[in-house]
Design an enzyme around this catalytic site. Structure first.
Site, short mmCIF file in Angstrom:
data_model
loop_
_atom_site.label_atom_id
_atom_site.label_comp_id
_atom_site.label_asym_id
_atom_site.label_seq_id
_atom_site.Cartn_x
_atom_site.Cartn_y
_atom_site.Cartn_z
N TYR A 240 40.86 -48.87 -57.99
CA TYR A 240 42.37 -48.80 -58.40
C TYR A 240 43.23 -49.93 -57.48
CZ TYR A 240 46.87 -46.66 -59.20
OH TYR A 240 48.30 -46.25 -59.79
N TYR A 290 48.16 -51.35 -66.81
CA TYR A 290 48.28 -50.35 -65.93
C TYR A 290 48.66 -49.00 -66.79
CZ TYR A 290 50.39 -47.62 -62.04
OH TYR A 290 50.50 -46.89 -60.98
#
Lengths: 337, 141
Positions: A240, A290
């Site tokens: 992440y 994203y």
């Protein structure tokens, strides 16, 4: 945490008899735990198949990089913003910049190491046609010349803001066996918070622990134990990456290197496309898009199926992590035996 | 220039911090069972779970834990550059408080910091931080 509520998805897909629905928080820390919740629902007989999704109009609607409080009074009711926003600490890049600066102070992490992290993601995106930054190369000179957002984080240390969606279908391994696509087995999932965490969303994280003891380190301990695997058995990973610093924190937290050594590890090429364990093979949040890291899970499935654009040869295992700071989560995907 | 954000002062868990600041005092929440400071403050201790916590007055000195100089402005009350600092209290190192400095000062991890009390209008006061040896650079409380 999603722009699109479950009822809207049910209506849009004209689904009948939906019998399980869960909202797993929070934000970018959630996606791996969402898969864990889906697996638990299936194993307990509450559901047969679960659609795990994230949809965000992160560019055109609610810009995640914008200041959080348009009003004049900040905080109260467990938000704890009163200790931060009145001092001008207003956005996610500023909040993560404080963590990045702490990492620099403790370990001497350099601009070039942050840059190498951003460029690694961009190089993978440049080879992935669906990536937002496909066809847009980035080199170290461009990185170092990019404008400073909040020291030490530059423009290219920040992830993208994206309108998009990503989803995976979780089902039983019995049902998955004869589907048209080869399955990616969920080997283990884990969810945990940081040691010494408090309420509040994001800003209080600087008051919790050192960057070496973020929630991801607690997730890692649980995950490796449940998976019966360790960092050496991971072939490829989707880490992440809302900011470059979160990649460095997690390479350390998951035990791929010692505390403070993530910068040199990235510079060594070990996690580049041709390295021992490629990471963020579709560009991640930094250069792919994203979608709160649910896109990382989709890319993890591609790696296990062998269909990624930047494919790790014969990938048997893929680590996928979600946001590492607040309540965090991760999972290990594996190829069926 | 638009109005600067001011802190909610009515919250039961956090309001006393700002009430003390109005009197020129810096306070933090301390657990009497395990002895650790708790910030952000809550009714119970995040480390041991005890509810034997109380507000304790701080000496008002600390060390610089981290900082960031904001170069990309997002709020009209905050012209860039300005620098957000995080300071660990000397009398309770687990307690890390926020402050802000104008501009882009040269700072070093661990340097000594000193509290000061900044008036932000309508009687509201924020405990703020500056390098211990530096001269005061903006409005007196």
């Amino acid at each position: 945490m999603d722009n699109t509520r479950p009822a809207a998805i049910i209506a849009a897909l004209a689904l009948k008899d939906v019998g399980f629905c869960a909202d797993v928080g929070v934000g970018g820390g959630a996606p791996a735990a969402m898969v864990g919740t889906a697996a638990a629902a299936i194993m307990s007989g509450q559901a047969r198949h679960v659609l795990v999704y994230r949809s965000l109009n992160g560019r055109s609607q609610g810009r995640l990089g914008a200041a959080i409080a348009p009003r004049t009074e900040a905080g109260g009711l467990g938000s704890y913003d009163e200790f931060f926003t009145p001092y001008g600490l207003l956005t996610a890049p500023q909040s993560f910049a404080l963590i990045a600066q702490r990492h620099r102070s403790l370990y001497g992490t350099t601009d070039a190491q942050f840059g190498a992290t951003a460029i690694l993601c961009r190089n993978n995106a440049n080879r992935t046609p669906h990536a937002q930054m496909f066809g847009k190369p980035l080199d170290m000179d461009q990185y170092l010349a990019s404008r400073m957002i909040s020291t030490p984080l530059r423009l290219f240390d920040c992830c993208l803001e994206t309108d998009g969606a990503a989803a995976v279908v979780v089902t039983s391994s019995e049902r998955a066996r004869d589907l048209r696509q080869p399955p990616a087995l969920v080997r283990a999932t884990a969810q945990a918070g940081a040691s010494g965490m408090s309420g509040g969303m994001m800003f209080p994280s600087i008051t919790w622990t050192e960057p070496t003891e973020v929630a991801a380190s607690n997730v890692a301990r649980q995950l490796w134990s449940r998976a019966g695997l360790g960092p050496r058995e991971i072939d490829v990973a989707q880490i992440y990456d809302c900011f470059t610093i979160t990649i460095l924190l997690q390479l350390e937290a998951y035990g791929f290197c010692a505390a403070g050594e993530a910068g040199p590890m990235v510079e060594s090429g070990a996690v580049s496309a041709t390295g021992r364990m490629p990471i963020n093979t579709d560009g991640g949040n930094m250069s792919g898009g994203y979608i709160h890291g649910l896109n990382h899970i989709v890319e993890g499935v591609r790696q296990i199926r062998g269909t990624a654009s930047v494919q790790k040869a014969d990938a048997q295992t893929c680590l996928v992590t979600s946001g590492p700071v607040g309540m965090s989560s991760a999972l290990v995907l594996a190829r069926a035996a | 220039m638009s109005e600067r954000l001011h802190p909610a002062e009515w919250d039961r868990d956090t309001g006393p911090f700002f009430a003390a600041a109005r009197e020129g005092r810096l306070v933090y929440r301390r657990c009497n069972a395990c002895g650790r400071g708790n910030h952000v403050p809550m009714a119970s201790c995040r480390y041991c779970g005890s509810t034997e916590t109380e507000w304790r007055e701080s000496e008002g000195t600390g060390t610089l834990y981290s900082w960031t100089t904001v170069m990309h402005g997002v709020h009209p009350a905050w012209p860039v550059p300005y620098t957000v600092v995080i300071v660990a209290l000397d009398d309770a190192p687990d307690v890390r408080l926020t402050g802000s400095l104008p501009g882009a000062p040269e700072l070093n991890a661990g340097q000594a910091m000193q509290v000061w009390f900044e008036s932000i209008g309508e009687g509201r006061v924020l405990p703020n931080w500056r390098p211990a040896e530096a001269k005061q650079e903006r409005g007196q409380s």
